[in-house]
Design a protein around this motif. Structure first.
Motif, PDB file in Angstrom:
ATOM      1  N   VAL A  47       4.319 -18.220 119.641  1.00 17.40           N
ATOM      2  CA  VAL A  47       5.767 -18.429 119.506  1.00 17.40           C
ATOM      3  C   VAL A  47       6.461 -18.155 120.827  1.00 17.40           C
ATOM      4  CG1 VAL A  47       7.866 -17.456 118.477  1.00 17.40           C
ATOM      5  CG2 VAL A  47       5.937 -18.064 117.019  1.00 17.40           C
ATOM      6  N   VAL A  48       6.119 -17.042 121.470  1.00 18.85           N
ATOM      7  CA  VAL A  48       6.766 -16.678 122.730  1.00 18.85           C
ATOM      8  C   VAL A  48       6.425 -17.700 123.816  1.00 18.85           C
ATOM      9  CG1 VAL A  48       6.844 -14.922 124.535  1.00 18.85           C
ATOM     10  CG2 VAL A  48       6.931 -14.237 122.141  1.00 18.85           C
ATOM     11  N   HIS A  49       5.193 -18.163 123.851  1.00 17.84           N
ATOM     12  CA  HIS A  49       4.810 -19.165 124.852  1.00 17.84           C
ATOM     13  C   HIS A  49       5.549 -20.484 124.622  1.00 17.84           C
ATOM     14  CE1 HIS A  49       2.288 -22.357 126.630  1.00 17.84           C
ATOM     15  NE2 HIS A  49       2.285 -21.514 127.643  1.00 17.84           N
ATOM     16  N   ASP A  50       5.576 -20.941 123.379  1.00 17.15           N
ATOM     17  CA  ASP A  50       6.288 -22.190 123.085  1.00 17.15           C
ATOM     18  C   ASP A  50       7.777 -22.073 123.402  1.00 17.15           C
ATOM     19  OD1 ASP A  50       3.933 -23.346 122.295  1.00 17.15           O
ATOM     20  OD2 ASP A  50       4.315 -23.155 120.145  1.00 17.15           O
ATOM     21  N   ALA A  51       8.360 -20.915 123.137  1.00 17.93           N
ATOM     22  CA  ALA A  51       9.768 -20.703 123.464  1.00 17.93           C
ATOM     23  C   ALA A  51       9.983 -20.738 124.978  1.00 17.93           C
ATOM     24  CB  ALA A  51      10.256 -19.378 122.889  1.00 17.93           C
ATOM     25  N   ALA A  52       9.060 -20.157 125.738  1.00 19.31           N
ATOM     26  CA  ALA A  52       9.176 -20.174 127.195  1.00 19.31           C
ATOM     27  C   ALA A  52       9.079 -21.605 127.736  1.00 19.31           C
ATOM     28  CB  ALA A  52       8.094 -19.294 127.820  1.00 19.31           C
ATOM     29  N   VAL A  53       8.172 -22.390 127.181  1.00 15.92           N
ATOM     30  CA  VAL A  53       8.045 -23.790 127.612  1.00 15.92           C
ATOM     31  C   VAL A  53       9.313 -24.567 127.265  1.00 15.92           C
ATOM     32  CG1 VAL A  53       6.784 -25.943 127.202  1.00 15.92           C
ATOM     33  CG2 VAL A  53       5.534 -23.801 127.520  1.00 15.92           C
ATOM     34  N   GLU A  54       9.824 -24.363 126.054  1.00 14.29           N
ATOM     35  CA  GLU A  54      11.064 -25.054 125.664  1.00 14.29           C
ATOM     36  C   GLU A  54      12.223 -24.628 126.548  1.00 14.29           C
ATOM     37  OE1 GLU A  54      13.939 -25.643 121.780  1.00 14.29           O
ATOM     38  OE2 GLU A  54      11.833 -25.100 121.471  1.00 14.29           O
ATOM     39  N   GLY A  55      12.317 -23.336 126.847  1.00 14.07           N
ATOM     40  CA  GLY A  55      13.373 -22.853 127.739  1.00 14.07           C
ATOM     41  C   GLY A  55      13.250 -23.432 129.131  1.00 14.07           C
ATOM     42  N   ALA A  56      12.022 -23.589 129.621  1.00 17.03           N
ATOM     43  CA  ALA A  56      11.815 -24.188 130.947  1.00 17.03           C
ATOM     44  C   ALA A  56      12.254 -25.646 130.948  1.00 17.03           C
ATOM     45  CB  ALA A  56      10.346 -24.068 131.346  1.00 17.03           C
ATOM     46  N   HIS A  57      11.976 -26.360 129.867  1.00 17.05           N
ATOM     47  CA  HIS A  57      12.416 -27.763 129.782  1.00 17.05           C
ATOM     48  C   HIS A  57      13.942 -27.857 129.770  1.00 17.05           C
ATOM     49  CE1 HIS A  57       8.714 -30.067 129.432  1.00 17.05           C
ATOM     50  NE2 HIS A  57       8.216 -29.042 128.745  1.00 17.05           N
ATOM     51  N   VAL A  58      14.594 -26.957 129.062  1.00 15.12           N
ATOM     52  CA  VAL A  58      16.065 -26.959 129.033  1.00 15.12           C
ATOM     53  C   VAL A  58      16.602 -26.614 130.419  1.00 15.12           C
ATOM     54  CG1 VAL A  58      18.097 -25.771 128.110  1.00 15.12           C
ATOM     55  CG2 VAL A  58      16.265 -26.488 126.575  1.00 15.12           C
ATOM     56  N   ALA A  59      16.027 -25.605 131.074  1.00 11.97           N
ATOM     57  CA  ALA A  59      16.493 -25.196 132.402  1.00 11.97           C
ATOM     58  C   ALA A  59      16.247 -26.286 133.446  1.00 11.97           C
ATOM     59  CB  ALA A  59      15.798 -23.908 132.826  1.00 11.97           C
ATOM     60  N   ALA A  60      15.243 -27.134 133.231  1.00  7.72           N
ATOM     61  CA  ALA A  60      14.902 -28.166 134.204  1.00  7.72           C
ATOM     62  C   ALA A  60      15.739 -29.431 134.080  1.00  7.72           C
ATOM     63  CB  ALA A  60      13.419 -28.527 134.065  1.00  7.72           C
ATOM     64  N   LEU A  75      16.872 -17.509 121.985  1.00  9.22           N
ATOM     65  CA  LEU A  75      17.253 -17.962 120.653  1.00  9.22           C
ATOM     66  C   LEU A  75      16.024 -18.312 119.809  1.00  9.22           C
ATOM     67  CD1 LEU A  75      19.528 -18.799 118.673  1.00  9.22           C
ATOM     68  CD2 LEU A  75      19.359 -21.094 119.672  1.00  9.22           C
ATOM     69  N   VAL A  76      15.093 -19.046 120.393  1.00  6.99           N
ATOM     70  CA  VAL A  76      13.887 -19.448 119.656  1.00  6.99           C
ATOM     71  C   VAL A  76      13.059 -18.223 119.278  1.00  6.99           C
ATOM     72  CG1 VAL A  76      11.698 -20.704 119.832  1.00  6.99           C
ATOM     73  CG2 VAL A  76      13.809 -21.757 120.650  1.00  6.99           C
ATOM     74  N   ILE A  77      12.883 -17.298 120.207  1.00  8.10           N
ATOM     75  CA  ILE A  77      12.102 -16.097 119.917  1.00  8.10           C
ATOM     76  C   ILE A  77      12.796 -15.251 118.854  1.00  8.10           C
ATOM     77  CG2 ILE A  77      11.254 -13.921 120.873  1.00  8.10           C
ATOM     78  CD1 ILE A  77      10.872 -15.430 123.538  1.00  8.10           C
ATOM     79  N   SER A  78      14.105 -15.098 118.963  1.00  5.76           N
ATOM     80  CA  SER A  78      14.858 -14.286 117.995  1.00  5.76           C
ATOM     81  C   SER A  78      14.738 -14.841 116.583  1.00  5.76           C
ATOM     82  CB  SER A  78      16.334 -14.216 118.389  1.00  5.76           C
ATOM     83  OG  SER A  78      16.483 -13.556 119.616  1.00  5.76           O
ATOM     84  N   ARG A  79      14.807 -16.141 116.455  1.00  5.34           N
ATOM     85  CA  ARG A  79      14.715 -16.755 115.124  1.00  5.34           C
ATOM     86  C   ARG A  79      13.318 -16.655 114.525  1.00  5.34           C
ATOM     87  NH1 ARG A  79      18.352 -22.257 115.649  1.00  5.34           N
ATOM     88  NH2 ARG A  79      20.366 -21.203 115.672  1.00  5.34           N
ATOM     89  N   ALA A  80      12.297 -16.676 115.375  1.00  7.96           N
ATOM     90  CA  ALA A  80      10.921 -16.697 114.866  1.00  7.96           C
ATOM     91  C   ALA A  80      10.345 -15.310 114.621  1.00  7.96           C
ATOM     92  CB  ALA A  80      10.024 -17.461 115.824  1.00  7.96           C
ATOM     93  N   VAL A  81      10.535 -14.370 115.549  1.00  4.62           N
ATOM     94  CA  VAL A  81       9.909 -13.052 115.392  1.00  4.62           C
ATOM     95  C   VAL A  81      10.861 -11.876 115.520  1.00  4.62           C
ATOM     96  CG1 VAL A  81       7.576 -13.745 116.011  1.00  4.62           C
ATOM     97  CG2 VAL A  81       9.147 -13.055 117.800  1.00  4.62           C
ATOM     98  N   GLY A  82      12.084 -12.095 115.970  1.00  8.26           N
ATOM     99  CA  GLY A  82      13.053 -11.008 116.035  1.00  8.26           C
ATOM    100  C   GLY A  82      13.639 -10.831 117.424  1.00  8.26           C
TER     101      GLY A  82
END
Length: 137
Positions: A47-60, A75-82
């Protein structure tokens, strides 16, 4: 004499089944909980890795700021694991293979017992190439 030897406590198996059941049950329960904990740790890492990749795509993206990638990751990490797992998210621009790249790094807790674990024990990084507009004349 042989009758006395047969009735000695050492040769009597009565009552051993409950003890064996408890010992085997405890072993199997521990093994099952260990497998479940490992699965939870792998889930959190994914979950954390996928969120980091998604965040990198948004930042790019060409029309966004790098901070928006951090916000999306959190946001993605908070919704999935806290929310506790989305406290340390950073973004920076780097170059991967000569291409400008946005890199989002998340340092978070590595879960060892339930969701409790080693603070900053897990670090993952997501990268995405920076989007650019080229003007044609």
């Amino acid at each position: 004499m042989s009758r006395v030897a047969e009735l000695s406590p050492r040769s009597d198996d009565r009552g051993s089944s409950p003890v064996e059941f408890v010992l085997v049950g405890a072993l199997l329960t521990t093994l099952t909980l260990g497998v479940l904990q490992f699965a939870l740790a792998v889930y959190v890492r994914n979950v954390v890795h996928d969120a980091a990749v998604e965040g990198a795509h948004v930042a790019a993206l060409a029309d966004t700021e790098p901070g928006e990638g951090v916000q999306r990751t959190a946001l993605v990490i908070s919704r999935a694991v806290g929310r506790g797992y989305a406290q340390n998210v950073t973004v920076r621009e780097t170059a991967a293979l000569g291409v400008p790249t946005m890199e989002v790094t998340v340092r978070t807790t590595l879960p060892l017992i339930g969701l409790l674990g080693v603070p900053s024990g897990l670090e993952v990084t997501g990268r995405a190439p920076v989007e650019s507009f080229t003007e044609e004349g």
